[in-house]
Scaffold this active site. Structure first.
Site, short mmCIF file in Angstrom:
data_model
loop_
_atom_site.label_atom_id
_atom_site.label_comp_id
_atom_site.label_asym_id
_atom_site.label_seq_id
_atom_site.Cartn_x
_atom_site.Cartn_y
_atom_site.Cartn_z
N ASP A 39 27.70 61.74 43.82
CA ASP A 39 28.91 60.94 44.08
C ASP A 39 30.14 61.54 43.40
O ASP A 39 30.86 60.86 42.66
CB ASP A 39 28.73 59.51 43.57
CG ASP A 39 27.45 58.86 44.04
OD1 ASP A 39 27.03 59.13 45.18
OD2 ASP A 39 26.86 58.08 43.26
N GLU A 246 29.69 53.01 52.86
CA GLU A 246 30.04 53.11 51.43
C GLU A 246 30.87 54.36 51.21
O GLU A 246 31.18 55.09 52.15
CB GLU A 246 28.76 53.15 50.58
CG GLU A 246 27.88 54.36 50.84
CD GLU A 246 26.53 54.30 50.12
OE1 GLU A 246 26.21 53.30 49.46
OE2 GLU A 246 25.78 55.28 50.25
O1 FUB Z 1 24.84 56.66 43.43
C1 FUB Z 1 24.51 55.36 43.82
C2 FUB Z 1 25.02 55.07 45.18
O2 FUB Z 1 24.48 55.97 46.12
C3 FUB Z 1 26.50 55.23 45.36
O3 FUB Z 1 27.26 54.21 44.77
C4 FUB Z 1 26.56 55.29 46.82
O4 FUB Z 1 27.78 55.70 47.35
C5 FUB Z 1 25.44 56.25 47.12
O5 FUB Z 1 25.83 57.59 47.00
#
Ligand code: FUB
Length: 346
Positions: A39, A246
């Protein structure tokens, strides 16, 4: 089992989009290999590139559909003078035990700089297991950061990304469905048992709000960000190769606002463009196709006139929750569209 949950599970498990490890050869190598990182939120502060990633660990928390196996406990910041240069790991910048309100799971963070102070924004579940967004301060871009006693009032869900506009105003974009809990928030009200959207329902939208001058609070209630197709229509949940899941990221190029995000269960990074930081954003297409692993999460940053996409895959571990950050150059076409990039050579 509810029909919509069954549909989501099936679409995730049998996803024709999921790219298995060893399909192709990676075009880029992990920026670091002594720890797992994911991320990557990259920024150029005073000419140097700083990466604010999640710090993936093997916690042995069982895998579940809510992402319980992403059980991270601290943040470590990476930096480099230029792309291709030596990458420095600056050690632990913030530990979950130093966040008074935190329960578990430190997920994807971001950072901002204002008036000599660096702000780290991070999602973590509170002691009731509800994701909130916290803020921590430091006089150094690499920390250590001191967390505020409470989460940023009015925030929820995951994946904060903070954008500074040319007029000096900062905005926070955030949210993520499924384990990120965004489907539980309607009109900024929380319903613990809220169901995921059905395929024929309008997809859940990401959120944004202007930040106050103190950088520690929202200047307004979070609003939904409309992402529409070229006819102005919102996507349905079944448009899951395009709809928001997301990892929202906002950048500006030639006066236009570019919102990029992950489609989650179809593993694309897509982008949409607007004339306004509040949107509506018109969908443009795919930025990065699926990478090795389940998640696809990125940031876009400019240094010395070149644009870069920071992203991750699971090249080092082969495990969904143990990722490694990477970078590649991003190019625009003359009309402002972004050239779709490939992470692998066949
Ligand atoms: O790293 C945990 C979660 O996985 C992140 O918050 C999301 O965007 C995904 O990459």
């Amino acid at each position: 089992m509810q029909k919509n949950i069954l549909w989501l599970l099936c679409s995730a498990m049998s996803s024709p989009f999921l790219l298995a490890q060893n399909q192709g050869t990676p075009l880029n190598q992990p920026l670091v290999s002594h720890i797992y990182t994911a991320d990557p939120s990259a920024h150029v502060f005073k000419g140097r590139i700083y990466i604010y990633p999640s710090h993936d660990i093997e916690s042995n928390t069982p895998e579940d559909d809510e992402g319980g196996h992403f059980d991270m406990k601290d943040y470590r910041i990476l930096s480099m003078k230029k792309i291709g240069g030596k990458v420095t790991d600056h050690g632990v910048a913030l530990d979950i035990k130093d966040v008074p309100w935190a329960g578990r799971q430190m997920w994807a963070p971001d950072a901002a700089f204002k008036d000599g102070v660096y702000y780290l924004y991070f999602p973590v579940k509170d002691k009731e297991d509800v994701f909130r967004i916290g803020v921590a301060k430091s006089t150094s871009p690499t920390g250590p950061f001191k967390a505020e006693a409470q989460p940023v009032a009015g925030t929820y869900s995951i994946d904060p990304s903070v954008f500074k506009d040319d007029d000096g105003q900062y905005y926070m974009y955030f949210g993520g469905i499924w384990g990120g809990q965004l489907q539980r928030w309607d009109n900024n009200q929380y319903t613990a048992k809220a169901a995921l959207k059905k395929p024929n329902e309008t997809a859940v939208l990401p959120r944004m709000a202007k930040l106050s001058a103190d950088m520690k609070s929202l200047a307004e209630a979070p609003r939904e960000i409309k992402i529409v197709d070229k006819n102005g229509n919102l996507f349905l949940e079944s448009d899951n190769d395009k709809r928001f899941f997301e990892a929202a990221w906002l950048h500006k190029y030639q006066g236009k606002y570019y919102l990029s995000y992950s489609t989650g269960d179809t593993h694309n990074l897509c982008y949409a463009i607007s004339n306004n930081p509040y949107g509506p954003f018109t969908y443009q297409g795919i930025l990065l196709k699926p990478v090795w692993g389940w998640t696809n999460h990125h940031s876009i940053v400019e240094q010395k006139g070149k644009w870069y996409l920071f992203y991750h895959d699971v090249q080092l571990s082969g495990k969904t929750h143990l990722r490694n950050v990477k970078v590649m150059e991003l190019k625009y076409n003359a009309d402002g569209s972004i050239q779709t990039v490939e992470a692998y050579r066949n």
